[in-house]
Design a protein around this motif. Structure first.
Motif, PDB file in Angstrom:
ATOM      1  N   ASP A 184     -34.549 -45.748 -14.378  1.00  0.00           N
ATOM      2  CA  ASP A 184     -33.739 -44.868 -13.948  1.00  0.00           C
ATOM      3  C   ASP A 184     -33.674 -43.934 -15.183  1.00  0.00           C
ATOM      4  O   ASP A 184     -32.198 -44.539 -16.024  1.00  0.00           O
ATOM      5  CB  ASP A 184     -32.523 -45.356 -13.047  1.00  0.00           C
ATOM      6  N   GLY A 185     -33.678 -43.182 -14.875  1.00  0.00           N
ATOM      7  CA  GLY A 185     -32.844 -41.884 -15.941  1.00  0.00           C
ATOM      8  C   GLY A 185     -32.728 -41.294 -17.223  1.00  0.00           C
ATOM      9  O   GLY A 185     -31.981 -42.706 -18.062  1.00  0.00           O
ATOM     10  N   ILE A 186     -34.169 -42.440 -17.491  1.00  0.00           N
ATOM     11  CA  ILE A 186     -34.614 -42.522 -18.980  1.00  0.00           C
ATOM     12  C   ILE A 186     -35.485 -41.038 -19.827  1.00  0.00           C
ATOM     13  O   ILE A 186     -36.217 -40.935 -19.120  1.00  0.00           O
ATOM     14  CB  ILE A 186     -35.048 -43.893 -19.221  1.00  0.00           C
ATOM     15  N   ILE A 198     -30.040 -37.129 -24.395  1.00  0.00           N
ATOM     16  CA  ILE A 198     -29.637 -35.951 -23.714  1.00  0.00           C
ATOM     17  C   ILE A 198     -28.551 -35.824 -24.402  1.00  0.00           C
ATOM     18  O   ILE A 198     -27.734 -36.339 -24.632  1.00  0.00           O
ATOM     19  CB  ILE A 198     -29.630 -35.351 -22.150  1.00  0.00           C
ATOM     20  N   THR A 199     -27.783 -33.788 -24.182  1.00  0.00           N
ATOM     21  CA  THR A 199     -26.435 -33.722 -24.714  1.00  0.00           C
ATOM     22  C   THR A 199     -25.500 -34.539 -23.703  1.00  0.00           C
ATOM     23  O   THR A 199     -25.993 -34.146 -23.096  1.00  0.00           O
ATOM     24  CB  THR A 199     -26.711 -32.235 -25.012  1.00  0.00           C
ATOM     25  N   ASP A 200     -24.546 -35.116 -24.817  1.00  0.00           N
ATOM     26  CA  ASP A 200     -23.316 -34.565 -24.055  1.00  0.00           C
ATOM     27  C   ASP A 200     -22.165 -34.129 -23.525  1.00  0.00           C
ATOM     28  O   ASP A 200     -22.991 -32.844 -23.970  1.00  0.00           O
ATOM     29  CB  ASP A 200     -22.440 -35.458 -24.211  1.00  0.00           C
ATOM     30  N   GLU A 239     -33.935 -28.576 -23.984  1.00  0.00           N
ATOM     31  CA  GLU A 239     -32.927 -30.242 -24.065  1.00  0.00           C
ATOM     32  C   GLU A 239     -34.213 -30.343 -23.383  1.00  0.00           C
ATOM     33  O   GLU A 239     -34.614 -30.127 -21.963  1.00  0.00           O
ATOM     34  CB  GLU A 239     -32.017 -29.438 -22.618  1.00  0.00           C
ATOM     35  N   THR A 240     -34.007 -32.012 -23.157  1.00  0.00           N
ATOM     36  CA  THR A 240     -34.769 -32.888 -22.582  1.00  0.00           C
ATOM     37  C   THR A 240     -34.673 -33.433 -21.400  1.00  0.00           C
ATOM     38  O   THR A 240     -33.732 -34.006 -21.376  1.00  0.00           O
ATOM     39  CB  THR A 240     -35.524 -33.850 -23.910  1.00  0.00           C
TER      40      THR A 240
END
Length: 126
Positions: A22-24, A33-35, A6-7
C-alpha cells in the motif's frame, strides 16, 4: 512565483504468494513524497488529508496494494498541472483477482459541496 513537483505514491502489484504494498512509490524508486510539515512551510498549501484508499487494490487471494487519497487546500491563487495514469484503464487483476479501482482528480470548491470532475487535458487555475 512557486514551482513544485511531487510524485504521489500508489499501490504496487501483487505476485505469486504475496499481496501488493500500500501507498508506495513504484514508478520513481529514487523519490519520496514530501513531508507535510515541509510542504506547508515552503508553499501556501495545507494538507487536509493523506490516507490509504482501503480496498482500492482489488480483491483476490493476493490483492494489489491500495492507493492513496491526498487532499490539498491552496491558500493563494495557483496554476496546477497533473500527470497521472490509471484514470481510464483500471489496474488489471491476474489469476482470477479483480481489477483495482480507477484513480480520479477533482476540484472541490471552497463551499465544500461543489465537486468538479477533471477530464483528460483539463487545466486548473486557482
Amino acid at each position: 512565483k512557486y514551482q513544485y513537483y511531487e510524485t504521489i505514491c500508489g499501490g504496487s502489484g501483487a505476485g505469486p504468494g504475496f499481496r501488493g504494498t500500500d501507498g508506495i512509490h513504484t514508478h520513481m524508486t529514487n523519490s519520496r513524497i514530501t513531508d507535510p510539515e515541509i510542504l506547508e512551510l515552503r508553499y501556501p498549501v495545507r494538507l487536509k488529508k493523506f490516507e490509504v484508499r482501503s480496498g482500492s487494490g482489488g480483491a483476490g487471494r493476493y490483492p494489489g496494494g491500495d492507493g492513496v487519497t491526498r487532499e490539498l487546500i491552496f491558500e493563494e491563487d495557483m496554476k496546477l498541472s497533473i500527470l497521472s495514469n490509471r484514470r481510464k484503464v483500471a489496474p488489471y487483476g491476474m489469476n482470477g483477482g479483480s481489477p483495482g479501482e480507477l484513480g480520479a482528480h477533482w476540484v472541490m470548491r471552497a463551499d465544500g459541496e461543489t465537486k468538479v470532475q477533471m477530464e483528460s487535458s483539463d487545466q486548473v487555475e486557482m
